[in-house]
Design an enzyme around this catalytic site. Structure first.
Site, PDB file in Angstrom:
ATOM      1  N   TRP A 103       0.828  -1.217   0.000  1.00 21.58           N
ATOM      2  CA  TRP A 103       0.000   0.000   0.000  1.00 21.58           C
ATOM      3  C   TRP A 103       0.853   1.252   0.000  1.00 21.58           C
ATOM      4  CZ3 TRP A 103      -4.385  -1.080  -1.909  1.00 21.58           C
ATOM      5  CH2 TRP A 103      -5.028  -2.283  -1.593  1.00 21.58           C
ATOM      6  N   ASP A 172      -1.709   6.503   6.341  1.00 24.10           N
ATOM      7  CA  ASP A 172      -2.727   5.561   5.896  1.00 24.10           C
ATOM      8  C   ASP A 172      -3.024   4.606   7.060  1.00 24.10           C
ATOM      9  OD1 ASP A 172      -4.268   3.600   4.752  1.00 24.10           O
ATOM     10  OD2 ASP A 172      -2.921   3.188   3.062  1.00 24.10           O
ATOM     11  N   LYS A 196     -12.068  -1.987   6.632  1.00 26.50           N
ATOM     12  CA  LYS A 196     -11.331  -2.890   7.514  1.00 26.50           C
ATOM     13  C   LYS A 196     -11.868  -2.799   8.940  1.00 26.50           C
ATOM     14  CE  LYS A 196      -8.612  -3.302   3.858  1.00 26.50           C
ATOM     15  NZ  LYS A 196      -7.790  -2.392   3.081  1.00 26.50           N
TER      16      LYS A 196
HETATM   17  C1  PLP Z   1      -7.254  -1.901   1.912  1.00 29.46           C
HETATM   18  C2  PLP Z   1      -6.222  -0.862   1.999  1.00 29.46           C
HETATM   19  C3  PLP Z   1      -6.142   0.179   1.067  1.00 29.46           C
HETATM   20  C4  PLP Z   1      -7.059   0.276  -0.142  1.00 29.46           C
HETATM   21  O1  PLP Z   1      -8.347   0.616   0.234  1.00 29.46           O
HETATM   22  P1  PLP Z   1      -9.470   0.873  -0.902  1.00 29.46           P
HETATM   23  O2  PLP Z   1     -10.594   1.425  -0.088  1.00 29.46           O
HETATM   24  O3  PLP Z   1      -9.769  -0.449  -1.532  1.00 29.46           O
HETATM   25  O4  PLP Z   1      -8.938   1.840  -1.882  1.00 29.46           O
HETATM   26  C5  PLP Z   1      -5.158   1.125   1.248  1.00 29.46           C
HETATM   27  N1  PLP Z   1      -4.294   1.064   2.263  1.00 29.46           N
HETATM   28  C6  PLP Z   1      -4.340   0.074   3.188  1.00 29.46           C
HETATM   29  C7  PLP Z   1      -3.358   0.066   4.306  1.00 29.46           C
HETATM   30  C8  PLP Z   1      -5.303  -0.915   3.075  1.00 29.46           C
HETATM   31  O5  PLP Z   1      -5.347  -1.907   3.981  1.00 29.46           O
END
Ligand code: PLP
Length: 361
Positions: A103, A172, A196
């Protein structure tokens, strides 16, 4: 009620059962409106109350001062990879990144596409992203430092956030927001795809420090400006009403049923501890990450062979333990144990692992 599995999916992921029940209960008549939340106007008092509550709960849970906005932006965390450099990079200043896997690598790519002066000041690529780097210094000439708090695919997590001086941290937190306490002060912006830990997929929660908004350039599209969302309380256009509504219910559950972040963190440490302690005494199951970098949310592990891993995932599913296959890019197995996965689920998993090893080990 039909059957419910112990859900170890990485995302979309488990939601608390009481939240699903509440959604079901008020689906046909939301708060006496005679309509479902899917049907009410986003300009109505019904929805206004929902979004304001979600913002207030976020502020309270994370102890955010009045210098932060909380907004909801469609497009998930991935849209944030491109919005952040577009809005927050500065003329003649580099944007710094720490690369801890999939990511963060994607976030770096989006900044490069825009021609930003990207510096990767640390990376754990050399050991297959199995750890969080600690041998770097943040230079104070950077516009910001971007990190990924929890690495959903590689199974690592920052135990402590880096010292960044006056450089704002952009983080993030898609896969660990609301899972533990932390000090928000070093952060200029925090974002999280909801699917998540806090809700369904399709929208990111974005927490932005007000002074960061001074950086937003005029010459970018309206829908890609953070200021559009902060000025209009996330309702410049029609927001993802159902998602925001569900997030609000998850946060309510976190506050009222769990008892807040401190308690949530305690439970999460207990859950992860059960699995890692089990690996530490086993020759059959091997954790894939270095001890001081282990994630409390995504527990990655290997079995002695790929055939055994396949069998493990398939047999587990027969016992209603779902979602244990590792990400397709890394293989192996992964148990995602977000807030909504209970201790009972982790206990059931460990019991299954013991039995599986007895049979196959
Ligand atoms: C799942 C995830 C993403 C991507 O999320 P989307 O909503 O599918 O764009 C980005 N960063 C992390 C750390 C993730 O776990």
């Amino acid at each position: 009620m039909g059957k419910r599995v112990h859900n170890f999916n990485a995302g979309p992921a488990a939601l608390p059962l009481p939240v699903l029940e509440e959604i079901q209960e008020e689906m046909l008549d939301f708060k006496g409106s005679g309509m479902s939340i899917l049907e009410v106007s986003h300009r109505s008092k019904w929805f206004d109350d929902v979004i304001n509550e979600a913002v207030e709960r976020t502020k309270k849970l994370l102890d955010l001062g009045d210098d932060f906005h909380v907004v909801f932006i469609q497009g998930g965390a991935s849209l944030q990879f491109c919005m952040i450099p577009m809005n927050l990079a500065l003329e003649n200043k580099p944007v710094d990144f720490i690369d801890t896997g999939t990511w963060s690598t994607k976030a770096i790519k989006e900044a490069k596409i825009q021609g930003k002066d990207v510096r990767v000041i640390a990376s754990s690529e050399d050991r297959n992203y199995s750890y969080i780097p600690n041998d770097f210094k943040v230079d104070d000439d950077a516009a910001y430092l971007h990190i990924t708090s929890n690495n959903t695919i590689k199974g690592t997590q920052w135990a402590q956030f880096p010292e960044s001086g006056d450089v704002p941290i952009i983080c993030d937190m898609s896969s660990d927001i609301m899972s533990r306490r932390f000090d928000v002060r070093p952060f200029g912006l925090i974002y999280a795809g909801a699917q998540k830990n806090i809700g369904p997929s399709g929208t990111a929660m974005v927490i932005i420090r007000k002074d960061m908004l001074d950086r937003v350039p005029d010459n970018i599209p309206t829908m890609l400006k953070y200021s559009t969302f902060s000025e209009k309380n996330s309702m410049f256009n029609t927001p993802a009403c159902m998602i925001v509504y569900t997030i609000n219910l998850v946060l309510k559950w976190l506050e009222e049923t769990i008892g807040g972040l401190e308690k949530m963190e305690e439970i999460n440490r207990e859950k992860a501890g059960m699995l890692y302690d089990f690996f530490d005494q086993s020759d059959f199951y091997q954790g894939t990450t270095e001890k001081d970098s282990r994630s409390l949310m995504n527990v990655t592990f290997r079995l002695p062979s790929e055939d055994l891993e396949k069998k493990f995932v398939a047999e587990a599913l027969k016992e209603d333990l779902g979602g244990l296959k590792g990400h397709r890019s890394v293989g192996g197995c992964r148990a995602s144990i977000y807030n909504a996965t209970g201790i009972d689920g982790v206990k059931a998993l460990v019991e299954f692992m013991v039995e599986f090893e007895k049979k196959e080990g």
